[in-house]
Design an enzyme around this catalytic site. Structure first.
Site, PDB file in Angstrom:
ATOM      1  N   CYS A 120     -19.103  -0.292 -24.347  1.00 38.45           N
ATOM      2  CA  CYS A 120     -18.010   0.462 -23.762  1.00 38.45           C
ATOM      3  C   CYS A 120     -16.841   0.447 -24.751  1.00 38.45           C
ATOM      4  O   CYS A 120     -16.795  -0.404 -25.630  1.00 38.45           O
ATOM      5  CB  CYS A 120     -17.568  -0.131 -22.430  1.00 38.45           C
ATOM      6  SG  CYS A 120     -16.545   1.028 -21.497  1.00 38.45           S
ATOM      7  N   LYS A 195     -20.917   0.979 -10.612  1.00 32.09           N
ATOM      8  CA  LYS A 195     -19.723   0.215 -10.953  1.00 32.09           C
ATOM      9  C   LYS A 195     -18.535   0.844 -10.226  1.00 32.09           C
ATOM     10  O   LYS A 195     -18.235   2.027 -10.417  1.00 32.09           O
ATOM     11  CB  LYS A 195     -19.499   0.247 -12.463  1.00 32.09           C
ATOM     12  CG  LYS A 195     -18.274  -0.557 -12.901  1.00 32.09           C
ATOM     13  CD  LYS A 195     -18.135  -0.538 -14.419  1.00 32.09           C
ATOM     14  CE  LYS A 195     -16.948  -1.357 -14.878  1.00 32.09           C
ATOM     15  NZ  LYS A 195     -16.788  -1.317 -16.337  1.00 32.09           N
ATOM     16  N   ARG A 217      -9.108   4.193 -13.771  1.00 32.64           N
ATOM     17  CA  ARG A 217     -10.480   4.556 -14.127  1.00 32.64           C
ATOM     18  C   ARG A 217     -11.207   5.262 -12.978  1.00 32.64           C
ATOM     19  O   ARG A 217     -12.423   5.351 -12.974  1.00 32.64           O
ATOM     20  CB  ARG A 217     -11.253   3.304 -14.559  1.00 32.64           C
ATOM     21  CG  ARG A 217     -10.634   2.628 -15.774  1.00 32.64           C
ATOM     22  CD  ARG A 217     -11.649   1.764 -16.524  1.00 32.64           C
ATOM     23  NE  ARG A 217     -11.061   1.297 -17.776  1.00 32.64           N
ATOM     24  CZ  ARG A 217     -10.542   0.078 -17.944  1.00 32.64           C
ATOM     25  NH1 ARG A 217     -10.568  -0.790 -16.963  1.00 32.64           N
ATOM     26  NH2 ARG A 217     -10.029  -0.259 -19.107  1.00 32.64           N
ATOM     27  N   LYS A 248     -21.696  -3.718  -9.593  1.00 32.33           N
ATOM     28  CA  LYS A 248     -20.480  -4.426  -9.987  1.00 32.33           C
ATOM     29  C   LYS A 248     -19.297  -3.860  -9.213  1.00 32.33           C
ATOM     30  O   LYS A 248     -19.141  -2.651  -9.199  1.00 32.33           O
ATOM     31  CB  LYS A 248     -20.254  -4.249 -11.493  1.00 32.33           C
ATOM     32  CG  LYS A 248     -19.017  -4.972 -12.015  1.00 32.33           C
ATOM     33  CD  LYS A 248     -18.795  -4.701 -13.493  1.00 32.33           C
ATOM     34  CE  LYS A 248     -17.563  -5.479 -13.966  1.00 32.33           C
ATOM     35  NZ  LYS A 248     -17.221  -5.251 -15.350  1.00 32.33           N
ATOM     36  N   SER A 274     -14.448 -11.208 -12.397  1.00 38.04           N
ATOM     37  CA  SER A 274     -13.370 -12.158 -12.660  1.00 38.04           C
ATOM     38  C   SER A 274     -12.499 -12.440 -11.438  1.00 38.04           C
ATOM     39  O   SER A 274     -12.092 -13.577 -11.210  1.00 38.04           O
ATOM     40  CB  SER A 274     -12.504 -11.633 -13.807  1.00 38.04           C
ATOM     41  OG  SER A 274     -11.997 -10.337 -13.495  1.00 38.04           O
ATOM     42  N   TYR A 313     -18.991 -16.071 -14.338  1.00 32.60           N
ATOM     43  CA  TYR A 313     -18.186 -17.047 -15.070  1.00 32.60           C
ATOM     44  C   TYR A 313     -18.450 -18.462 -14.578  1.00 32.60           C
ATOM     45  O   TYR A 313     -17.990 -19.426 -15.170  1.00 32.60           O
ATOM     46  CB  TYR A 313     -16.698 -16.677 -14.945  1.00 32.60           C
ATOM     47  CG  TYR A 313     -16.448 -15.265 -15.420  1.00 32.60           C
ATOM     48  CD1 TYR A 313     -16.416 -14.985 -16.786  1.00 32.60           C
ATOM     49  CD2 TYR A 313     -16.329 -14.208 -14.527  1.00 32.60           C
ATOM     50  CE1 TYR A 313     -16.246 -13.687 -17.234  1.00 32.60           C
ATOM     51  CE2 TYR A 313     -16.151 -12.902 -14.963  1.00 32.60           C
ATOM     52  CZ  TYR A 313     -16.112 -12.654 -16.317  1.00 32.60           C
ATOM     53  OH  TYR A 313     -15.958 -11.365 -16.769  1.00 32.60           O
TER      54      TYR A 313
HETATM   55 ZN   LIG Z   1     -14.868   0.235 -20.238  1.00 28.63          ZN
END
Ligand SMILES: [Zn+2]
Length: 325
Positions: A120, A195, A217, A248, A274, A313
């Site tokens: 990306c 996503k 986005r 995601k 995250s 994570y």
């Molecule tokens: Zn991106």
């Protein structure tokens, strides 16, 4: 015939019985550990909103990868923070870019670790969008050419798998074609198939320094309200040649994970993002929850929902807990 013949508690009487009828078990094999790599030497800078996670220079990245492997975690996914950003995201496609150098270094010293690369442009562009911006919008088809080039350069550096996360239409097909034409027909694609435009990505954007400089986005990532559309996104990626499909974020989208698994049967990955990580860490630090137990319960829920692979994570913490159990 109901009660008193059926007593569900009979099989819950002690830990051994519970172990015998347990339906879902986590293993370190389920995990993919995300890592952030940046230029420099000896850099190991903790990400404030993601305790225990670091921006690493390549030398420190190798140490981290050795530890990851020693914990039995099979794979890492790498995100790059480039030396400098520009409107074209040039460093993203350079064979001397941060990711390309990192992949070569890791593959040289930690050979049996699977190295996946994020494909990306948002980490590499000065505007922070995931591709080529024309008239304040990300131009889909030009971005496909960029993505194809990036994927090939990652494969050339030695990546074992590429993972496009941009949500452009047709990117899996474009990347598959480019990989095949350049002699990388054996390199699988894990697509970020569904996503969502999520507020749970906040801490990551600090980590990768990739917040968009204008707009957001939502013109390419999915509306969190749409489940049927997610299925269609996944279906298209599979038709285009995706080997693994990802949902995601994970936690607010467990229903999507289950639907994707039931419908397509392909290996499904889920990104425990995250924000999901930060919430548990923060509440744990405040003493409001038992962090370890909530972590394991959360990861278990993602697997029970149908995920075969979990990008998290927590991978190292969870793998350590599984060694003790
Ligand atoms: Zn991106």
């Amino acid at each position: 015939m109901g009660f008193p013949v059926h007593r569900m508690r009979r099989l819950r009487r002690n830990e051994t019985l519970r172990r015998m009828v347990r339906e879902t078990a986590l293993t370190p094999d389920d995990f993919i550990y995300p890592l952030f790599v940046q230029p420099g030497e000896g850099v190991r800078e903790e990400i404030p909103s993601m305790p225990g996670n670091y921006r690493l220079s390549i030398d420190k990245l190798i140490e981290e990868c050795e530890e990851v492997r020693s914990l039995g975690i099979p794979a890492v996914i790498l995100f790059g923070i480039p030396e400098k950003k520009d409107s074209q995201g040039s460093e993203g496609v350079s064979d001397e870019g941060i990711i390309q150098r990192a992949v070569r270094a890791v593959k040289e010293s930690v050979r049996d670790l699977v190295v996946i690369t994020d494909v990306c442009f948002c980490e590499y562009t000065d505007h922070g969008h995931c591709g080529c911006v024309i008239d304040n919008d990300v131009d889909n088809d030009t971005t496909l050419e960029w993505l194809a080039k990036m994927a090939v350069s990652h494969a050339r550096a030695g990546a074992d798998m590429v993972a496009p996360s941009d949500m452009m239409d047709g990117r899996v097909a474009a990347i598959r074609r480019a990989l095949d034409e350049n002699g990388y027909s054996h390199i699988p694609i894990m697509s970020y198939a569904a996503k969502f435009a999520s507020a749970y990505y906040g801490p990551f954007r600090d980590a990768a320094d990739s917040a968009p400089q204008f707009g957001d986005r939502r013109s390419y990532q999915m509306d969190p309200a749409n489940g049927n559309e997610a299925i269609r996104e996944v279906e298209l990626d599979i038709e285009e040649g995706a080997d693994i499909v990802m949902v995601k974020p994970a936690l607010a989208y467990l229903d999507i994970i289950r639907r994707v698994k039931d419908r397509f049967g392909l290996p499904v990955a889920a990104y425990n993002v995250s924000g999901e990580f930060a919430m548990i860490k923060a509440a744990g630090r405040l003493g409001w929850i038992d962090e370890d137990r909530v972590m394991m319960e959360t990861l278990l829920s993602i697997k029970r929902a149908g995920a075969d692979l979990i990008l998290t994570y927590f991978a190292k913490d969870a793998a350590k807990m599984l060694q003790v159990l």
